[in-house]
Design a protein around this motif. Structure first.
Motif, mmCIF file in Angstrom:
data_model
loop_
_atom_site.group_PDB
_atom_site.id
_atom_site.type_symbol
_atom_site.label_atom_id
_atom_site.label_comp_id
_atom_site.label_asym_id
_atom_site.label_seq_id
_atom_site.Cartn_x
_atom_site.Cartn_y
_atom_site.Cartn_z
ATOM 1 N N ARG A 103 0.810 -1.223 0.000
ATOM 2 C CA ARG A 103 0.000 0.000 0.000
ATOM 3 C C ARG A 103 0.842 1.271 0.000
ATOM 4 N N GLY A 104 2.047 1.121 -0.571
ATOM 5 C CA GLY A 104 2.781 2.305 -0.984
ATOM 6 C C GLY A 104 3.607 3.013 0.065
ATOM 7 N N THR A 105 3.757 2.454 1.242
ATOM 8 C CA THR A 105 4.591 3.127 2.253
ATOM 9 C C THR A 105 6.021 3.281 1.754
ATOM 10 N N ARG B 224 12.451 -4.233 4.687
ATOM 11 C CA ARG B 224 11.202 -4.645 5.331
ATOM 12 C C ARG B 224 10.320 -3.421 5.534
ATOM 13 N N CYS B 225 9.094 -3.503 5.045
ATOM 14 C CA CYS B 225 8.192 -2.365 5.168
ATOM 15 C C CYS B 225 7.709 -2.227 6.613
ATOM 16 N N MET B 226 7.757 -0.990 7.110
ATOM 17 C CA MET B 226 7.400 -0.782 8.513
ATOM 18 C C MET B 226 5.890 -0.834 8.757
ATOM 19 N N TYR B 227 5.088 -0.796 7.672
ATOM 20 C CA TYR B 227 3.638 -0.698 7.891
ATOM 21 C C TYR B 227 3.040 -2.068 8.228
ATOM 22 N N HIS B 228 3.132 -3.037 7.274
ATOM 23 C CA HIS B 228 2.571 -4.363 7.537
ATOM 24 C C HIS B 228 3.599 -5.482 7.435
ATOM 25 N N GLY B 229 4.883 -5.069 7.244
ATOM 26 C CA GLY B 229 5.955 -6.054 7.357
ATOM 27 C C GLY B 229 6.282 -6.870 6.122
ATOM 28 N N TRP B 230 5.859 -6.470 4.929
ATOM 29 C CA TRP B 230 6.276 -7.197 3.724
ATOM 30 C C TRP B 230 7.788 -7.029 3.564
ATOM 31 N N VAL B 231 8.434 -8.080 3.083
ATOM 32 C CA VAL B 231 9.906 -8.074 2.992
ATOM 33 C C VAL B 231 10.344 -8.292 1.544
HETATM 34 S S1 FES Z 1 2.299 -0.839 2.935
HETATM 35 FE FE1 FES Z 1 4.090 -2.018 3.047
HETATM 36 S S2 FES Z 1 3.476 -3.850 3.976
HETATM 37 FE FE2 FES Z 1 1.659 -2.728 3.822
#
Ligand code: FES
Ligand SMILES: [Fe+2]
Length: 434
Positions: A82-84, A98-105
């Protein structure tokens, strides 16, 4: 208006409001920056696997990363979920992002490696389809360029005749060049085109705007009357070498003897001629990647010889009258540490934001960008008439050089006209001015 000054569609005149027009700016982002190879950094900034820097590309932000395979990847700094903003630091080394929002790596190639809380997503969600957006990448003599566009030609075709001149300048030392220190950055309240124009294309202002430091002897090559060889190549690129008179063998002022010897082993005689005896050599790859080589005497020490310096520069648009300047200092990789340090210092003292040249240049670009957003002033034209009477030469000093070569005491405004012609060709709002 004399015949030389007629509107001839070759950009001897340009309506001032066109430079700052918000619609033009919007179209530039899509058609100039979106459809060009853009400079994103130097290979030496990311020597090891996992090393990365975060850079602008137009109005986007990218991660430039040394991948596991050793090549350079350029990835949109925006999570595919979602673009963080994925990476929140300027540079570093990573095994994954690693994305800080929902943790996708993501791995360093931009592939999605893991979805946290995987069981909450349908089984058919395919991680291989949700990697980061990756740009096309080209590396040339250590310079890294990227583009999002599939329609932009291969980099070698894009570069065209400018390859001859980049090879002459950056292909002449066996160990290559490296960037020293972090790139310097500063924000200025001017249009990006005016900054490119002032830095890379214009030399007419040297003995006026910069009269004081020049009189003080900041240039280390004496007062010999120079001649400028200005080359326009296809695609809006261009380069100027301003030379002192030469007698005999190529001379590379300001470089240590071992490097001069090395320079003599690379390039054709024409390239060696172009790269030697220069007071200043500078150029621009369309749209906003510039370089300069010059020789300074800034230490104040009468026993210290003048030192050569090489700099890369990018004028990054932030708005119609807002620009971020990026400055990289390059040195030959195998130069002595002390010489590297002197070369770096000399550039910081002159073309750095608090140097003897840059504040004057900035003040001028800001002035032009302030006065001419006025409704009345915007109706006037900028004039680029210099050298309109100078014909290109097929041969110079016995050499046939690629592109169209103009010879004059200082470079004329021929590069400005070529740059603006390419720019207007790409911007739909400029259709009536082409
Ligand atoms: S916006 Fe990056 S894991 Fe959800
Ligand atoms: Fe200047």
């Amino acid at each position: 208006m004399t015949s030389t000054e007629q509107r001839t569609n070759d950009f001897r005149r340009l309506r001032r409001r066109n430079i700052f027009d918000p619609q033009v700016y919007d179209e530039e982002l899509r058609h100039v920056f979106g459809e060009s190879w853009l400079f994103v950094g130097h290979e030496s900034e990311i020597p090891d696997v996992g090393d990365f820097v975060v850079r602008p590309m137009g109005d986007d932000e990218v991660i430039v990363c040394r991948s596991k395979g050793g090549d350079v990847r350029v990835m949109l700094n925006s999570c595919a979920h979602r673009g963080t903003q994925l990476c929140r630091t300027d540079s570093g080394s990573a095994t994954n992002f690693r994305c800080m929002y929902h943790g996708w790596v993501y791995d360093t190639d931009g592939n999605l490696r893991g979805i946290r809380n995987r069981r909450l997503f349908p089984p058919e969600v395919d991680v291989s389809r949700h990697g980061l957006s990756t740009a096309r990448v080209a590396s040339y003599l250590g310079l890294v360029f990227a583009t999002w566009s599939a329609d932009v030609p291969e980099f070698s075709e894009w570069l065209g005749d400018m390859a001859f001149y980049l090879d002459a300048m950056l292909g002449r030392c066996s160990a290559g060049w490296e960037a020293v220190g972090e790139p310097l950055r500063w924000r200025t309240r001017c249009n990006w085109k005016l900054s490119v124009e002032n830095f890379a294309l214009d030399s007419l202002h040297l003995d006026t705007l910069h009269a004081n430091p020049i009189k003080l002897g900041v240039f280390g090559t004496g007062d010999a009357n120079p001649t400028s060889y200005t080359v326009v190549t296809a695609g809006g690129h261009g380069v100027t070498a301003t030379k002192v008179p030469s007698t005999g063998e190529p001379v590379y002022p300001g470089y240590p003897p071992a490097l001069v010897e090395d320079f003599g082993r690379h390039g054709s005689p024409a390239q060696q001629w172009f790269a030697s005896n220069n007071v200043v050599c500078k150029g621009n790859l369309f749209p906003n990647f510039s370089f300069i080589e010059l020789v300074h005497d800034t230490t104040g020490d009468p026993d210290a010889p003048p030192v050569a310096a090489f700099m890369l520069r990018m004028a990054q648009p932030v708005g119609p009258t807002e620009t971020n300047i990026w400055m990289w200092i390059l040195v030959p990789r195998d130069a002595e540490p002390r010489w590297k340090r002197l070369s770096q210092e000399s550039l910081v003292r002159t073309l750095g934001v608090s140097g003897t040249f840059e504040p004057d240049d900035l003040a001028n670009a800001v002035s032009v960008s302030t006065v001419n957003v006025g409704t009345r002033a915007g109706e006037n034209d900028f004039l680029f008439l210099g050298g309109a009477h100078v014909q290109p030469q097929a041969e110079v000093e016995g050499f046939r050089l690629p592109g169209r070569v103009h010879v004059a005491p200082l470079n004329t405004e021929v590069l400005q006209r070529a740059f603006l012609r390419e720019w207007a060709h790409r911007v739909p709002a400029m259709a009536g001015e082409r």
